[in-house]
Design a protein around this motif. Structure first.
Motif, PDB file in Angstrom:
ATOM      1  N   LEU A  63       0.647  -1.032  -0.178  1.00 23.22           N
ATOM      2  CA  LEU A  63       0.057   0.182   0.060  1.00 23.22           C
ATOM      3  C   LEU A  63       0.949   1.408   0.027  1.00 23.22           C
ATOM      4  CD1 LEU A  63      -2.536  -1.423   2.609  1.00 23.22           C
ATOM      5  CD2 LEU A  63      -3.097  -0.791   0.049  1.00 23.22           C
ATOM      6  N   VAL A  72      -8.841  11.012  -2.043  1.00 19.88           N
ATOM      7  CA  VAL A  72      -8.363   9.912  -2.572  1.00 19.88           C
ATOM      8  C   VAL A  72      -9.396   8.529  -2.737  1.00 19.88           C
ATOM      9  CG1 VAL A  72      -6.848   7.542  -2.266  1.00 19.88           C
ATOM     10  CG2 VAL A  72      -6.085   9.939  -1.347  1.00 19.88           C
ATOM     11  N   GLN A  73      -9.506   8.190  -3.926  1.00 21.65           N
ATOM     12  CA  GLN A  73     -10.369   7.080  -4.378  1.00 21.65           C
ATOM     13  C   GLN A  73      -9.927   5.695  -3.742  1.00 21.65           C
ATOM     14  OE1 GLN A  73     -13.252   7.838  -5.963  1.00 21.65           O
ATOM     15  NE2 GLN A  73     -13.954   5.846  -5.521  1.00 21.65           N
ATOM     16  N   TYR A  74     -10.432   5.241  -2.794  1.00 20.93           N
ATOM     17  CA  TYR A  74      -9.856   3.785  -2.116  1.00 20.93           C
ATOM     18  C   TYR A  74     -10.795   2.697  -2.766  1.00 20.93           C
ATOM     19  CZ  TYR A  74      -7.453   6.908   1.186  1.00 20.93           C
ATOM     20  OH  TYR A  74      -6.456   7.747   1.974  1.00 20.93           O
ATOM     21  N   ASP A  75     -10.187   1.488  -2.789  1.00 17.33           N
ATOM     22  CA  ASP A  75     -10.859   0.561  -3.336  1.00 17.33           C
ATOM     23  C   ASP A  75     -11.587  -0.503  -2.351  1.00 17.33           C
ATOM     24  OD1 ASP A  75      -8.657  -0.695  -2.403  1.00 17.33           O
ATOM     25  OD2 ASP A  75      -7.753  -1.328  -4.321  1.00 17.33           O
ATOM     26  N   PRO A  79     -11.334   2.186   3.710  1.00 16.97           N
ATOM     27  CA  PRO A  79      -9.944   1.894   3.416  1.00 16.97           C
ATOM     28  C   PRO A  79      -8.964   1.298   4.609  1.00 16.97           C
ATOM     29  CG  PRO A  79     -10.143   4.213   3.780  1.00 16.97           C
ATOM     30  CD  PRO A  79     -11.561   3.799   3.769  1.00 16.97           C
ATOM     31  N   GLY A  82      -2.957   3.214   1.946  1.00 16.65           N
ATOM     32  CA  GLY A  82      -2.660   3.964   0.847  1.00 16.65           C
ATOM     33  C   GLY A  82      -2.250   5.472   1.156  1.00 16.65           C
ATOM     34  N   HIS A  84      -2.492   9.171   1.879  1.00 18.62           N
ATOM     35  CA  HIS A  84      -3.420  10.008   2.920  1.00 18.62           C
ATOM     36  C   HIS A  84      -3.032  11.184   3.212  1.00 18.62           C
ATOM     37  CE1 HIS A  84      -0.050   7.544   4.637  1.00 18.62           C
ATOM     38  NE2 HIS A  84       0.190   8.483   5.418  1.00 18.62           N
ATOM     39  N   ASN A 102     -11.744   9.787   5.467  1.00 20.30           N
ATOM     40  CA  ASN A 102     -10.905   8.620   4.994  1.00 20.30           C
ATOM     41  C   ASN A 102      -9.302   8.985   5.096  1.00 20.30           C
ATOM     42  OD1 ASN A 102     -13.124   6.656   4.641  1.00 20.30           O
ATOM     43  ND2 ASN A 102     -13.269   6.925   2.603  1.00 20.30           N
ATOM     44  N   GLU A 103      -9.093  10.041   4.427  1.00 22.16           N
ATOM     45  CA  GLU A 103      -7.451  10.248   4.323  1.00 22.16           C
ATOM     46  C   GLU A 103      -7.042  10.456   5.725  1.00 22.16           C
ATOM     47  OE1 GLU A 103      -9.754  10.997   0.640  1.00 22.16           O
ATOM     48  OE2 GLU A 103     -10.021  11.791   2.711  1.00 22.16           O
ATOM     49  N   VAL A 106      -6.786   6.983   7.449  1.00 25.12           N
ATOM     50  CA  VAL A 106      -5.701   6.223   6.715  1.00 25.12           C
ATOM     51  C   VAL A 106      -4.457   6.263   7.409  1.00 25.12           C
ATOM     52  CG1 VAL A 106      -4.666   5.339   4.749  1.00 25.12           C
ATOM     53  CG2 VAL A 106      -7.069   5.612   4.918  1.00 25.12           C
TER      54      VAL A 106
END
Length: 198
Positions: A63, A72-75, A79, A82, A84, A102-103, A106
């Motif tokens: 990651l 960020v587009q997390y999958d 998340p 990745g 952040h 999210n950022e 993370v």
């Protein structure tokens, strides 16, 4: 009879003054040594024995750890790591009643945090149990996530498990394995002094 001969005779008659090996003491300390070695060996085995696998555990490697100021587009939801934000979400046993960004979350995972998330509508009893567990545990945080696909999800950097209720034994197993665990990219980094609001 000379004085030295008398002393020699007295030593031969008194078994407490013989000059042979002290077999009792040797045996005693040998037994103590065996017990100590066995105790150390057992403790080492307990510390390094393979942990029981956590059912349903999802793992991700490789990651990214870049800092970015953009979304960020997390999958995965939530998340698992990745790119952040440079500012982490406070994770000092923090309970948030609104979704966190999210950022920031993370970044907390990068520091070794475990992020508890729950789907809105979780029964109050389960939510209270999660709040109690998080509020007493440093390097954890709890927040709702609207579109997650399980009632409760625990996430650490590159690790995630989904559970249906707060009594699931995998919650404690996940905390034990991954709270500031070996997967942590930045061990020892702070979980306070970051973003304090959702």
């Amino acid at each position: 009879m000379s004085k030295s001969a008398r002393n020699r005779n007295n030593r031969q008659k008194n078994p407490l003054t013989h000059s042979g090996p002290p077999w009792g003491a040797i045996a005693f300390f040998s037994v103590i040594g065996v017990i100590v070695v066995a105790a150390i060996g057992f403790a080492a085995w307990q510390a390094f024995k393979p942990a029981t696998p956590i059912a349903g555990l999802v793992e991700r490697d490789g990651l990214a750890q870049d800092h970015v100021e953009t979304r960020v587009q997390y999958d995965t939801v939530p998340p698992m790591g990745g790119k952040h934000n440079p500012v982490w979400q406070n994770c000092d046993g923090r309970v948030y009643d609104q979704p966190v960004q999210n950022e920031h979350a993370v970044h907390s995972l990068e520091h070794g945090a475990v992020w508890f998330t729950y789907k809105p509508g979780l029964p109050a009893d389960d939510l209270n149990k999660l709040k109690e567990k998080v509020s007493g545990t440093d390097y954890t945080m709890l927040s709702p996530v609207q579109n997650q696909d399980a009632p409760i999800i625990l996430t650490a950097w590159g690790k995630q498990v989904k559970v249906n209720d707060a009594d699931d034994e995998r919650i404690d197993a996940f905390l034990k394995a991954f709270l500031k665990g070996p997967q942590t990219p930045e061990p020892g980094a702070a979980c306070s002094g970051g973003k304090a609001t959702p």
